[in-house]
Design a protein around this motif. Structure first.
Motif, short mmCIF file in Angstrom:
data_model
loop_
_atom_site.label_atom_id
_atom_site.label_comp_id
_atom_site.label_asym_id
_atom_site.label_seq_id
_atom_site.Cartn_x
_atom_site.Cartn_y
_atom_site.Cartn_z
N THR A 116 -19.42 12.10 22.01
CA THR A 116 -18.33 12.10 22.98
C THR A 116 -17.32 11.01 22.68
O THR A 116 -17.68 9.88 22.38
CB THR A 116 -18.89 11.85 24.40
OG1 THR A 116 -19.90 12.80 24.68
CG2 THR A 116 -17.80 11.93 25.44
N THR A 117 -16.04 11.35 22.75
CA THR A 117 -14.98 10.36 22.61
C THR A 117 -14.60 9.83 23.99
O THR A 117 -14.99 10.38 25.02
CB THR A 117 -13.73 10.97 21.95
OG1 THR A 117 -13.12 11.90 22.86
CG2 THR A 117 -14.08 11.67 20.65
N ASP A 247 -24.85 13.00 27.39
CA ASP A 247 -25.31 13.83 28.51
C ASP A 247 -24.56 13.49 29.79
O ASP A 247 -24.19 14.37 30.58
CB ASP A 247 -26.81 13.65 28.72
CG ASP A 247 -27.64 14.17 27.55
OD1 ASP A 247 -27.10 14.97 26.75
OD2 ASP A 247 -28.82 13.78 27.45
N GLY A 248 -24.33 12.20 29.99
CA GLY A 248 -23.65 11.76 31.21
C GLY A 248 -22.20 12.19 31.25
O GLY A 248 -21.68 12.59 32.30
N MET A 249 -21.52 12.12 30.11
CA MET A 249 -20.12 12.53 30.07
C MET A 249 -19.99 14.02 30.37
O MET A 249 -19.06 14.45 31.07
CB MET A 249 -19.52 12.22 28.70
CG MET A 249 -18.02 12.42 28.64
SD MET A 249 -17.10 11.17 29.56
CE MET A 249 -16.98 9.88 28.31
N LEU A 252 -20.34 14.37 34.12
CA LEU A 252 -19.15 13.93 34.84
C LEU A 252 -18.00 14.92 34.70
O LEU A 252 -17.25 15.16 35.66
CB LEU A 252 -18.70 12.55 34.32
CG LEU A 252 -19.63 11.36 34.57
CD1 LEU A 252 -19.02 10.09 33.99
CD2 LEU A 252 -19.93 11.20 36.05
N ARG A 253 -17.87 15.49 33.52
CA ARG A 253 -16.79 16.45 33.28
C ARG A 253 -17.00 17.74 34.09
O ARG A 253 -16.06 18.26 34.70
CB ARG A 253 -16.69 16.73 31.78
CG ARG A 253 -15.49 17.56 31.37
CD ARG A 253 -15.27 17.55 29.87
NE ARG A 253 -14.36 16.48 29.49
CZ ARG A 253 -14.63 15.53 28.59
NH1 ARG A 253 -15.81 15.51 28.00
NH2 ARG A 253 -13.73 14.61 28.30
N ALA A 260 -11.75 12.54 38.68
CA ALA A 260 -11.50 11.61 39.78
C ALA A 260 -11.36 10.18 39.26
O ALA A 260 -10.49 9.42 39.72
CB ALA A 260 -12.63 11.69 40.80
N ILE A 261 -12.20 9.81 38.30
CA ILE A 261 -12.11 8.46 37.71
C ILE A 261 -10.76 8.28 37.02
O ILE A 261 -10.09 7.26 37.20
CB ILE A 261 -13.26 8.23 36.72
CG1 ILE A 261 -14.60 8.16 37.47
CG2 ILE A 261 -13.03 6.95 35.92
CD1 ILE A 261 -15.81 8.13 36.54
N LEU A 262 -10.36 9.25 36.23
CA LEU A 262 -9.10 9.16 35.49
C LEU A 262 -7.89 9.14 36.43
O LEU A 262 -6.90 8.45 36.17
CB LEU A 262 -8.99 10.33 34.51
CG LEU A 262 -10.01 10.33 33.36
CD1 LEU A 262 -9.94 11.62 32.57
CD2 LEU A 262 -9.79 9.13 32.44
N ALA A 263 -7.97 9.91 37.52
CA ALA A 263 -6.87 9.97 38.48
C ALA A 263 -6.58 8.60 39.08
O ALA A 263 -5.43 8.29 39.43
CB ALA A 263 -7.18 10.97 39.58
#
Length: 271
Positions: A116-117, A247-249, A252-253, A260-263
């Motif tokens: 993941t990037t 796995d976590g990313m 979250l996606r 929500a985090i990015l917003a």
């Protein structure tokens, strides 16, 4: 009472030997490198918003927020501290740092990376002169250019800095990038290169839209992917942590939590 001196001598020597062996083994044990427990992940990087900001603040950066969201369900505490990039990378190689934020693979090729990037960026050139247009090496001549020592700039820029050191001002330490911005606004440097994401965020956040301008990509507008980079010192542990990130990313996606985090930082998903 008659004492068998041979047995006594043997007992004394055996005791001394046992003590020496214990001391030797204890010395070896304490000399071994300490592997951090999985209950803590030590994260070090220099401040590079919106990826990572001031530790303990309301806006630590979305890359830090993501780590906390991913590791907390696994009872893993994220210890995030602000350190210069050079110190952070040294910590990966020598111990004390488990991962850094916002690494290009070519910067730290020996590290372990998740699939993941954490984004993708291109190096842009920025100036207080909106009339500058820089698309080749000729555009760099006769300009004073500010850079941060140790940062992973594009190869063409680093080579130019080696060939023409008189044109470059290098800053060092934890506050190097903010100082570069100050030098640019004070017209002590005419150009600074930087991640388009970081520069655009700083320009908008500080109300500099009419003072700092994008003036080109130079000879190469190629974009690069950014990663969390894990320490190569303990590869099995790093691979395990990287898998948790992958796995976590994904979780979250799919749940919408990443959006929500990015917003919170005025951003949207890069994929």
């Amino acid at each position: 009472m008659i004492v068998d001196m041979k047995k006594r001598r043997f007992s004394v020597y055996s005791y001394r030997t046992l003590v020496l062996c214990i001391l030797f083994l204890a010395g070896v044990f304490f000399a071994l490198p300490v592997v951090a427990e999985d209950s803590v992940v030590r994260v070090h990087s220099d401040i590079w918003m919106p990826y990572n900001g001031v530790p303990g603040s309301d806006e630590e950066g979305y890359a830090v927020d993501i780590l906390r969201e991913i590791f907390t369900p696994h009872d893993i505490r994220v210890e995030y501290a602000d350190r210069s990039w050079n110190r952070s990378v040294l910590g990966l190689e020598q111990g004390g740092t488990d991962l850094v934020i916002g690494a290009f693979k070519f910067e730290v090729p020996n590290c372990i990376f998740p699939e993941t990037t954490i984004g993708e960026t291109v190096m842009g050139l920025y100036s207080t002169n909106p009339h500058l247009k820089i698309n080749d090496y000729d555009g760099l001549r006769d300009l004073k250019i500010g850079i941060v020592s140790g940062w992973g700039y594009r190869k063409w820029l680093l080579e130019d800095a080696e060939k023409h050191p008189e044109n470059y001002i290098r800053l060092y330490g934890d506050e190097a990038f903010p100082k570069l911005m100050e030098l640019l606004l004070a017209h002590r440097v005419q150009l600074i290169p930087g991640s388009s994401m970081v520069m655009n965020y700083q320009i908008k956040r500080n109300g500099l839209q009419d003072k700092v301008f994008f003036v080109g990509y130079g000879p190469s507008p190629k974009s690069e992917k950014l990663y969390y980079a894990f320490s190569p010192l303990h590869p099995e542990r790093s691979r395990r942590l990287a898998k948790i990130v992958d796995d976590g990313m994904k979780r979250l996606r799919e749940s919408g939590r990443l959006a929500a985090i990015l917003a919170k930082y005025g951003l949207s998903d890069w994929e």
